[in-house]
Design a protein around this motif. Structure first.
Motif, PDB file in Angstrom:
ATOM      1  N   THR A  95       0.825  -1.207   0.000  1.00 16.41           N
ATOM      2  CA  THR A  95       0.000   0.000   0.000  1.00 16.41           C
ATOM      3  C   THR A  95       0.859   1.257   0.000  1.00 16.41           C
ATOM      4  O   THR A  95       0.604   2.194  -0.774  1.00 16.41           O
ATOM      5  CB  THR A  95      -0.931   0.005   1.227  1.00 16.41           C
ATOM      6  OG1 THR A  95      -1.757  -1.164   1.202  1.00 16.41           O
ATOM      7  CG2 THR A  95      -1.807   1.248   1.238  1.00 16.41           C
ATOM      8  N   ALA A  96       1.873   1.283   0.850  1.00 20.25           N
ATOM      9  CA  ALA A  96       2.722   2.468   0.980  1.00 20.25           C
ATOM     10  C   ALA A  96       3.444   2.786  -0.327  1.00 20.25           C
ATOM     11  O   ALA A  96       3.576   3.957  -0.712  1.00 20.25           O
ATOM     12  CB  ALA A  96       3.729   2.269   2.106  1.00 20.25           C
ATOM     13  N   LEU A  97       3.925   1.752  -1.013  1.00 23.58           N
ATOM     14  CA  LEU A  97       4.690   1.938  -2.239  1.00 23.58           C
ATOM     15  C   LEU A  97       3.814   1.931  -3.502  1.00 23.58           C
ATOM     16  O   LEU A  97       4.333   2.002  -4.613  1.00 23.58           O
ATOM     17  CB  LEU A  97       5.769   0.857  -2.345  1.00 23.58           C
ATOM     18  CG  LEU A  97       6.835   0.881  -1.239  1.00 23.58           C
ATOM     19  CD1 LEU A  97       7.754  -0.330  -1.367  1.00 23.58           C
ATOM     20  CD2 LEU A  97       7.637   2.176  -1.293  1.00 23.58           C
ATOM     21  N   ARG A  98       2.507   1.799  -3.306  1.00 26.96           N
ATOM     22  CA  ARG A  98       1.531   1.794  -4.408  1.00 26.96           C
ATOM     23  C   ARG A  98       1.855   0.698  -5.426  1.00 26.96           C
ATOM     24  O   ARG A  98       1.880   0.936  -6.640  1.00 26.96           O
ATOM     25  CB  ARG A  98       1.484   3.156  -5.090  1.00 26.96           C
ATOM     26  CG  ARG A  98       1.075   4.292  -4.162  1.00 26.96           C
ATOM     27  CD  ARG A  98       1.157   5.623  -4.855  1.00 26.96           C
ATOM     28  NE  ARG A  98       1.013   6.737  -3.943  1.00 26.96           N
ATOM     29  CZ  ARG A  98       1.365   7.996  -4.232  1.00 26.96           C
ATOM     30  NH1 ARG A  98       1.857   8.283  -5.432  1.00 26.96           N
ATOM     31  NH2 ARG A  98       1.220   8.957  -3.349  1.00 26.96           N
ATOM     32  N   MET A  99       2.131  -0.474  -4.921  1.00 26.74           N
ATOM     33  CA  MET A  99       2.449  -1.619  -5.759  1.00 26.74           C
ATOM     34  C   MET A  99       1.222  -2.499  -5.938  1.00 26.74           C
ATOM     35  O   MET A  99       0.249  -2.386  -5.186  1.00 26.74           O
ATOM     36  CB  MET A  99       3.587  -2.433  -5.119  1.00 26.74           C
ATOM     37  CG  MET A  99       4.879  -1.676  -4.919  1.00 26.74           C
ATOM     38  SD  MET A  99       6.072  -2.614  -3.911  1.00 26.74           S
ATOM     39  CE  MET A  99       6.216  -4.116  -4.899  1.00 26.74           C
ATOM     40  N   SER A 100       1.285  -3.394  -6.897  1.00 27.53           N
ATOM     41  CA  SER A 100       0.255  -4.410  -7.018  1.00 27.53           C
ATOM     42  C   SER A 100       0.661  -5.591  -6.140  1.00 27.53           C
ATOM     43  O   SER A 100       1.835  -5.749  -5.793  1.00 27.53           O
ATOM     44  CB  SER A 100       0.119  -4.862  -8.472  1.00 27.53           C
ATOM     45  OG  SER A 100       1.236  -5.656  -8.850  1.00 27.53           O
ATOM     46  N   GLY A 101      -0.302  -6.407  -5.802  1.00 23.31           N
ATOM     47  CA  GLY A 101      -0.021  -7.526  -4.911  1.00 23.31           C
ATOM     48  C   GLY A 101       0.915  -8.569  -5.495  1.00 23.31           C
ATOM     49  O   GLY A 101       1.466  -9.386  -4.759  1.00 23.31           O
ATOM     50  N   LYS A 102       1.130  -8.542  -6.817  1.00 18.37           N
ATOM     51  CA  LYS A 102       1.975  -9.541  -7.458  1.00 18.37           C
ATOM     52  C   LYS A 102       3.419  -9.071  -7.652  1.00 18.37           C
ATOM     53  O   LYS A 102       4.277  -9.859  -8.037  1.00 18.37           O
ATOM     54  CB  LYS A 102       1.397  -9.914  -8.824  1.00 18.37           C
ATOM     55  CG  LYS A 102       0.026 -10.573  -8.743  1.00 18.37           C
ATOM     56  CD  LYS A 102      -0.483 -10.938 -10.128  1.00 18.37           C
ATOM     57  CE  LYS A 102      -1.849 -11.620 -10.055  1.00 18.37           C
ATOM     58  NZ  LYS A 102      -2.363 -11.984 -11.402  1.00 18.37           N
ATOM     59  N   GLN A 103       3.682  -7.791  -7.399  1.00 21.92           N
ATOM     60  CA  GLN A 103       5.025  -7.263  -7.609  1.00 21.92           C
ATOM     61  C   GLN A 103       5.972  -7.656  -6.478  1.00 21.92           C
ATOM     62  O   GLN A 103       5.563  -7.775  -5.321  1.00 21.92           O
ATOM     63  CB  GLN A 103       4.980  -5.738  -7.734  1.00 21.92           C
ATOM     64  CG  GLN A 103       4.377  -5.243  -9.032  1.00 21.92           C
ATOM     65  CD  GLN A 103       4.357  -3.729  -9.089  1.00 21.92           C
ATOM     66  OE1 GLN A 103       3.800  -3.059  -8.220  1.00 21.92           O
ATOM     67  NE2 GLN A 103       4.967  -3.175 -10.131  1.00 21.92           N
ATOM     68  N   GLN A 104       7.233  -7.822  -6.842  1.00 21.54           N
ATOM     69  CA  GLN A 104       8.267  -8.127  -5.859  1.00 21.54           C
ATOM     70  C   GLN A 104       8.923  -6.833  -5.376  1.00 21.54           C
ATOM     71  O   GLN A 104       8.854  -5.793  -6.030  1.00 21.54           O
ATOM     72  CB  GLN A 104       9.335  -9.037  -6.476  1.00 21.54           C
ATOM     73  CG  GLN A 104       8.825 -10.442  -6.805  1.00 21.54           C
ATOM     74  CD  GLN A 104       8.683 -11.292  -5.560  1.00 21.54           C
ATOM     75  OE1 GLN A 104       9.670 -11.699  -4.944  1.00 21.54           O
ATOM     76  NE2 GLN A 104       7.449 -11.563  -5.191  1.00 21.54           N
ATOM     77  N   ALA A 105       9.566  -6.927  -4.215  1.00 19.48           N
ATOM     78  CA  ALA A 105      10.235  -5.759  -3.651  1.00 19.48           C
ATOM     79  C   ALA A 105      11.560  -6.182  -3.028  1.00 19.48           C
ATOM     80  O   ALA A 105      11.747  -7.345  -2.629  1.00 19.48           O
ATOM     81  CB  ALA A 105       9.354  -5.079  -2.607  1.00 19.48           C
ATOM     82  N   TRP A 106      12.478  -5.227  -2.978  1.00 18.07           N
ATOM     83  CA  TRP A 106      13.725  -5.465  -2.265  1.00 18.07           C
ATOM     84  C   TRP A 106      13.484  -5.290  -0.776  1.00 18.07           C
ATOM     85  O   TRP A 106      12.887  -4.301  -0.346  1.00 18.07           O
ATOM     86  CB  TRP A 106      14.797  -4.474  -2.720  1.00 18.07           C
ATOM     87  CG  TRP A 106      15.200  -4.606  -4.154  1.00 18.07           C
ATOM     88  CD1 TRP A 106      14.952  -3.722  -5.164  1.00 18.07           C
ATOM     89  CD2 TRP A 106      15.917  -5.691  -4.743  1.00 18.07           C
ATOM     90  NE1 TRP A 106      15.463  -4.175  -6.346  1.00 18.07           N
ATOM     91  CE2 TRP A 106      16.068  -5.388  -6.121  1.00 18.07           C
ATOM     92  CE3 TRP A 106      16.447  -6.887  -4.256  1.00 18.07           C
ATOM     93  CZ2 TRP A 106      16.722  -6.243  -7.004  1.00 18.07           C
ATOM     94  CZ3 TRP A 106      17.105  -7.733  -5.142  1.00 18.07           C
ATOM     95  CH2 TRP A 106      17.240  -7.417  -6.489  1.00 18.07           C
ATOM     96  N   HIS A 107      13.942  -6.251   0.014  1.00 16.14           N
ATOM     97  CA  HIS A 107      13.822  -6.203   1.466  1.00 16.14           C
ATOM     98  C   HIS A 107      15.227  -6.060   2.030  1.00 16.14           C
ATOM     99  O   HIS A 107      16.063  -6.956   1.898  1.00 16.14           O
ATOM    100  CB  HIS A 107      13.166  -7.482   1.988  1.00 16.14           C
ATOM    101  CG  HIS A 107      12.889  -7.474   3.453  1.00 16.14           C
ATOM    102  ND1 HIS A 107      12.695  -8.624   4.187  1.00 16.14           N
ATOM    103  CD2 HIS A 107      12.789  -6.442   4.344  1.00 16.14           C
ATOM    104  CE1 HIS A 107      12.471  -8.312   5.443  1.00 16.14           C
ATOM    105  NE2 HIS A 107      12.520  -6.989   5.560  1.00 16.14           N
ATOM    106  N   VAL A 108      15.497  -4.918   2.643  1.00 16.74           N
ATOM    107  CA  VAL A 108      16.839  -4.595   3.124  1.00 16.74           C
ATOM    108  C   VAL A 108      16.801  -4.375   4.636  1.00 16.74           C
ATOM    109  O   VAL A 108      16.034  -3.541   5.128  1.00 16.74           O
ATOM    110  CB  VAL A 108      17.388  -3.327   2.431  1.00 16.74           C
ATOM    111  CG1 VAL A 108      18.809  -3.037   2.914  1.00 16.74           C
ATOM    112  CG2 VAL A 108      17.357  -3.496   0.920  1.00 16.74           C
TER     113      VAL A 108
END
Length: 218
Positions: A95-108
């Motif tokens: 929600t915060a990054l305005r992504m779709s539920g299927k997108q991946q993200a970097w977790h740091v």
């Protein structure tokens, strides 16, 4: 009575010794030590005694990277990178990054240091679509500088919530504090223009870090 001759981490003399040195009653000594603890100048450790507290670093409430904040305080910033992975972000970060539920993200995940002392654990998410190959950058340096110089996203504002929390076992171990000790919890969304580029959670040692703000009448 202790900060003139003792350094942070040093043990205070016993109540009996303080009574003898200053010619006062034990009640007076206990009240004085209690006030030092209340003011954050001393800390009691069960079974060990009372010690001079470490100096708390007072930060202005303003938009700045951790590196900028520490340097402004006259401290040397340091970073230990705990992990960098590409994963499915939690709902709050989607929600915060305005992504779709299927997108991946970097977790740091990083451990932040001030003059070599652990002061903060940071857990941040970044869109992998927006920031490809983010895992190849130097995360011991300022991420905000990297976002601007390498990806063209200058962080110019953020939304942040600060709350009180208790240190989890993992956070406590990383910060060198006891499990359940108080920490300051930050939830920040950083923006470049109208585009959110970072969603980060940070847990700061409450005994080493303070926030300062100036309030004006509206």
């Amino acid at each position: 009575m202790c900060t003139n001759v003792l350094s942070p981490g040093d043990a205070l003399p016993s109540e009996r010794q303080l009574c003898l040195d200053h010619g006062v009653s034990r009640v007076t000594v206990r009240e004085a030590i209690g006030q030092l603890v209340t003011d954050g100048l001393a800390v009691r450790v069960h079974g060990r005694g009372t010690f001079v507290a470490e100096r708390a670093h007072r930060s202005e409430l303003r938009l700045a990277s951790f590196h900028e904040d520490m340097r402004r305080l006259g401290l040397a910033p340091g970073t230990v990178v705990l992990s960098i992975d590409q994963d499915t972000p939690p709902t709050a970060s989607v929600t915060a990054l305005r992504m779709s539920g299927k997108q991946q993200a970097w977790h740091v995940r990083r451990l932040r240091l001030a003059d070599g002392t652990p002061i903060c654990v940071e857990d941040a998410w970044y869109s992998a679509t927006l920031l490809p190959e983010l895992d190849s950058v130097d995360f011991t340096a300022s991420v905000y500088d990297t976002l601007a110089t390498r990806f063209g996203y200058h962080v110019d504002h953020a939304e942040q919530t600060v709350s009180a929390a208790l240190a989890s076992p993992e956070t406590a171990a990383l910060l060198g504090i006891r499990k359940g000790a108080p920490v300051m919890a930050f939830d920040r969304i950083a923006y470049s223009g109208d585009r959110p580029v970072e969603h980060a959670y940070s847990w700061f040692r409450a005994d080493r870090y303070q926030l300062h703000m100036s309030l004006n009448e509206q």
